[in-house]
Scaffold this motif. Sequence first.
Motif, PDB file in Angstrom:
ATOM      1  N   ALA A  80     -39.665  49.840  -3.004  1.00  8.68           N
ATOM      2  CA  ALA A  80     -39.267  48.958  -1.904  1.00  8.68           C
ATOM      3  C   ALA A  80     -40.494  48.603  -1.063  1.00  8.68           C
ATOM      4  O   ALA A  80     -41.338  49.449  -0.792  1.00  8.68           O
ATOM      5  CB  ALA A  80     -38.231  49.650  -1.036  1.00  8.68           C
ATOM      6  N   ILE A  81     -40.586  47.337  -0.687  1.00 11.47           N
ATOM      7  CA  ILE A  81     -41.780  46.933   0.060  1.00 11.47           C
ATOM      8  C   ILE A  81     -41.697  47.378   1.514  1.00 11.47           C
ATOM      9  O   ILE A  81     -42.698  47.652   2.149  1.00 11.47           O
ATOM     10  CB  ILE A  81     -42.021  45.418  -0.074  1.00 11.47           C
ATOM     11  N   THR A  82     -40.473  47.479   2.030  1.00  8.16           N
ATOM     12  CA  THR A  82     -40.288  48.046   3.370  1.00  8.16           C
ATOM     13  C   THR A  82     -39.315  49.201   3.241  1.00  8.16           C
ATOM     14  O   THR A  82     -38.288  49.077   2.595  1.00  8.16           O
ATOM     15  CB  THR A  82     -39.715  47.003   4.351  1.00  8.16           C
ATOM     16  N   THR A  83     -39.675  50.337   3.823  1.00 13.28           N
ATOM     17  CA  THR A  83     -38.788  51.495   3.761  1.00 13.28           C
ATOM     18  C   THR A  83     -38.639  52.108   5.138  1.00 13.28           C
ATOM     19  O   THR A  83     -39.363  51.748   6.068  1.00 13.28           O
ATOM     20  CB  THR A  83     -39.366  52.600   2.840  1.00 13.28           C
ATOM     21  N   GLY A  84     -37.724  53.044   5.240  1.00 16.75           N
ATOM     22  CA  GLY A  84     -37.660  53.890   6.433  1.00 16.75           C
ATOM     23  C   GLY A  84     -36.918  53.294   7.597  1.00 16.75           C
ATOM     24  O   GLY A  84     -36.815  53.916   8.648  1.00 16.75           O
ATOM     25  N   ALA A  85     -36.392  52.084   7.427  1.00 11.99           N
ATOM     26  CA  ALA A  85     -35.737  51.440   8.564  1.00 11.99           C
ATOM     27  C   ALA A  85     -34.529  52.245   9.044  1.00 11.99           C
ATOM     28  O   ALA A  85     -34.132  52.142  10.194  1.00 11.99           O
ATOM     29  CB  ALA A  85     -35.317  50.025   8.183  1.00 11.99           C
ATOM     30  N   GLU A  86     -33.985  53.104   8.143  1.00 12.40           N
ATOM     31  CA  GLU A  86     -32.777  53.856   8.509  1.00 12.40           C
ATOM     32  C   GLU A  86     -33.083  54.950   9.533  1.00 12.40           C
ATOM     33  O   GLU A  86     -32.266  55.262  10.373  1.00 12.40           O
ATOM     34  CB  GLU A  86     -32.148  54.522   7.272  1.00 12.40           C
TER      35      GLU A  86
END
Lengths: 346, 105
Positions: free
Chosen positions: A192-198
């Motif tokens: 995934a190019i962006t992670t951790g938003a959770e």
Amino acid sequence: MPVACRMCGGPAVLKRPKTGDAVCKDCFFYAFENEVNYTITNGNLFKRGDRVAVGASGGKDSTVLAYILKLLNERHDYGIELILLSVDEGITGYRDDSLETVKRNQHQYDLPLKIVSYEDLYGWTMDAIVKQIGLKNNCTFCGVFRRQALDRGAMLLKANKIATGHNADDIAETVLMNVLRGDIARLRRCTAITTGAEGGLPRCKPLKYTYEKEIVMYAYFKKLDYFSTECIYSPNAYRGHARTYLKDLERIRPSSIIDLIHSGESLSIKKDVKMPVQGTCTRCGYISSNAICKACTLLEGLNKGLPKLAIGKSNKSRRLLDAASQSSDSTNEKTSPKEKKKDVTF
Amino acid sequence: MAESSQQHIDIHVEFSGGAELLFDKVKEHEVKLSHDNNPWTIRKLLVWIKENLLKERPELFVQEDTVRPGILILVNDADWELVGELEYEIQNKDRIIFISTLHGG
């Protein structure tokens, strides 16, 4: 006889691994920068007004990342604010020199810099951890602590995003390692190019599709100031083997790297495969698939003088730690000297 | 035998990106290669470097008859993949740079 640039006919300086095209210096810069811009805009990595902490180690990837984000932000008016964020693991003779490089980068690129240390965040330097646990498994501590350290540093900076210098080779390596380990949950997340938003701050990888070869060539031709080193503590053997294997494949077929990323992206996980549920750590609030996150578990092991118990399966280490804390609570009312425990609030 | 300028070539060899760690951290080397009837190629230079400059862990620099994958070679600031790789014939005053991509930050 010099080979001609495929784009302009001038003298070529580089064979691009992704396409096999020969390109001259200017056309290489143009293509390299445009492709990173494409990755950023196509993946919606940034929004106007974002305050972005750029993970900066002083190495080639993060140096190129800081340079190019600054350049593209000005050229394409992303309207974002950039801050360099470095983590000092507390490894004498290793991190000192690369932090000096980051300090020079701060002036070269005119970007603010924040350094957070393991010692301030956790009460332990890596030097002290290695003294406790030896040279085996120390990478586990470092890796887990670094991930949180970046998040905490970014929050101190009031940043709302983190950008890291992971390149295509790094991601391909991680796909390979997760396949070899059968780690389905990470396999799904790692491309995934962006992670951790959770949980923590969203983190993005603008160099996700950029080959390591091109990063190094770009830094070389742009004469960027970076520092190359090897950690004095551990070669991280597993990743090392994956990397060697990948480099061997790349020599035979350069597209192998992007192909592996593509494979990782295209995998779909059957619906009935049980995935760990991502929650938050009851102790520090950081994202975790267990009640207490890995960093808190590792730290507790260190502080109780039982560092090795926290290595390996989380559930098992949890039980051992619980058992250890019950026995030590009953026998030892006083705080032991090893309990140089820091409050971990997140 | 009197030495004339035809009997050797002078080249500049450089190691960076972490490759210098295998050469006592010395990055730049001025090298004189004696000229015999066979031209100096990169293939031949690698053997010469291994025997004359390399200080430790040769397997981290050369593998079989070539450079370890992940170490880039530039010949006069151009990718060696464009000039014939191992078969490139080294000329007097060439600048040959080895950059490791394998090191972290």
